[in-house]
Design a protein around this motif. Structure first.
Motif, short mmCIF file in Angstrom:
data_model
loop_
_atom_site.label_atom_id
_atom_site.label_comp_id
_atom_site.label_asym_id
_atom_site.label_seq_id
_atom_site.Cartn_x
_atom_site.Cartn_y
_atom_site.Cartn_z
N SER A 63 0.73 6.25 -9.47
CA SER A 63 -0.67 6.68 -9.56
C SER A 63 -1.27 6.91 -8.18
O SER A 63 -1.93 7.92 -7.93
CB SER A 63 -1.48 5.64 -10.33
OG SER A 63 -2.85 5.99 -10.37
N GLU A 64 -1.03 5.97 -7.26
CA GLU A 64 -1.59 6.08 -5.92
C GLU A 64 -1.02 7.28 -5.16
O GLU A 64 -1.72 7.92 -4.37
CB GLU A 64 -1.33 4.79 -5.13
CG GLU A 64 -2.16 3.61 -5.63
CD GLU A 64 -1.96 2.36 -4.78
OE1 GLU A 64 -1.37 2.48 -3.68
OE2 GLU A 64 -2.39 1.28 -5.21
N SER A 83 0.86 -1.18 0.00
CA SER A 83 0.00 0.00 0.00
C SER A 83 0.89 1.23 0.00
O SER A 83 2.09 1.16 0.30
CB SER A 83 -0.89 0.01 1.25
OG SER A 83 -0.09 0.17 2.41
N ALA A 84 0.32 2.37 -0.33
CA ALA A 84 1.08 3.62 -0.32
C ALA A 84 1.63 3.89 1.08
O ALA A 84 2.76 4.36 1.24
CB ALA A 84 0.19 4.77 -0.78
N ARG A 142 1.65 1.69 -10.75
CA ARG A 142 0.55 1.70 -9.78
C ARG A 142 0.86 2.63 -8.61
O ARG A 142 0.03 3.45 -8.21
CB ARG A 142 0.30 0.28 -9.24
CG ARG A 142 -0.73 0.22 -8.11
CD ARG A 142 -0.82 -1.17 -7.50
NE ARG A 142 0.41 -1.59 -6.86
CZ ARG A 142 0.77 -1.23 -5.62
NH1 ARG A 142 -0.01 -0.42 -4.90
NH2 ARG A 142 1.90 -1.66 -5.09
#
Length: 255
Positions: free
Chosen positions: A77-78, A44-45, A74
């Motif tokens: 982008s996040e 996750s970020a 990805r």
């Protein structure tokens, strides 16, 4: 001469209409099954931020897999990080380089690739030694790329963007197969995590890439098929060459 009837590919099954294995199945009368030995889970970020790596600072990216490409874009982008049009891409195979087209207009980018030999990759990178390199990878990924670049005083930062988790291989009967095909070290790790006492014996094992070969050596065996090579740049070609030679030996023994 080895009798090969069933082959297990440690990857998801391709589109049946576009399967590169179709000709092998027909020509050598073998059954080929597909089963992904591990699954990929993206960080996750929030998890990624703990590494304190600034993706925007990099001017060049080293990609060693398609998964690395997917998770790099990805994460950008996040985190809402724009991908610079001036970014340079260095890929360990041509297939990985071509995969970039999923995210960028290939002809407008500066893309470099080799044949998965770290020395060749290093020679290419040396010509761009003033760049700030980023190496997107998985947790536990082992490569000597950062070390080699460090010796050349080339700035390179690892960014862990995803992790691999072994699948439950009890869903399949491993001992039914005569040949196993691995494209990453994670596949071999999964095999031994599920079957710690696995004995290669007369089983034929094919590996793709240096890191996968290193993992095989770690478990004490030498693969029967190694790709890429000068004669067989793809795994398909390497498998077919092995089966062809095996068929010739069978004819000699029956003569």
């Amino acid at each position: 001469m080895i009798k090969i009837k069933k082959i297990l590919i440690s990857q998801p099954a391709p589109d049946p209409e576009k399967s590169p294995y179709a000709d092998i199945i027909k020509k050598y009368n073998v059954k080929i099954d597909f089963f992904k030995f591990f699954k990929i889970i993206g960080l996750s970020a929030k998890e990624f931020r703990k590494q304190k790596v600034n993706l925007a600072e990099s001017t060049a990216i080293v990609f060693t897999s398609k998964n690395a490409i997917d998770h790099f874009f990805r994460m950008c982008s996040e985190l809402r990080i724009p991908v610079s049009e001036n970014l340079k891409y260095f890929c360990t195979t041509e297939a990985i380089a071509l995969y970039l087209q999923k995210y960028v207009i290939y002809r407008k980018r500066k893309v470099f690739f080799c044949n998965q030999e770290n020395n060749e990759m290093l020679d290419i990178i040396k010509k761009h030694k003033n760049e700030k390199f980023l190496l997107p990878c998985t947790h536990g990924f082992k490569t000597d790329i950062p070390t080699c670049l460090g010796k050349e005083n080339i700035d390179c930062t690892k960014a862990i963007l995803y992790k691999t988790i072994s699948e439950d291989l009890n869903k399949i009967n491993i001992m039914d197969y005569d040949m196993f095909v691995f494209f990453s070290p994670s596949g071999i790790k999964s095999l031994y995590e599920n079957y710690p006492k696995f004995d290669k014996g007369e089983k034929i094992i094919a590996v793709f890439g240096n890191t996968t070969l290193d993992e095989a050596h770690k478990h004490g065996f030498e693969p029967d098929i190694i790709a890429p090579s000068a004669k067989c740049p793809s795994m398909i070609m390497a498998i077919e060459a092995f089966l062809e030679e095996n068929a010739k030996n069978k004819k000699k023994n029956n003569a």
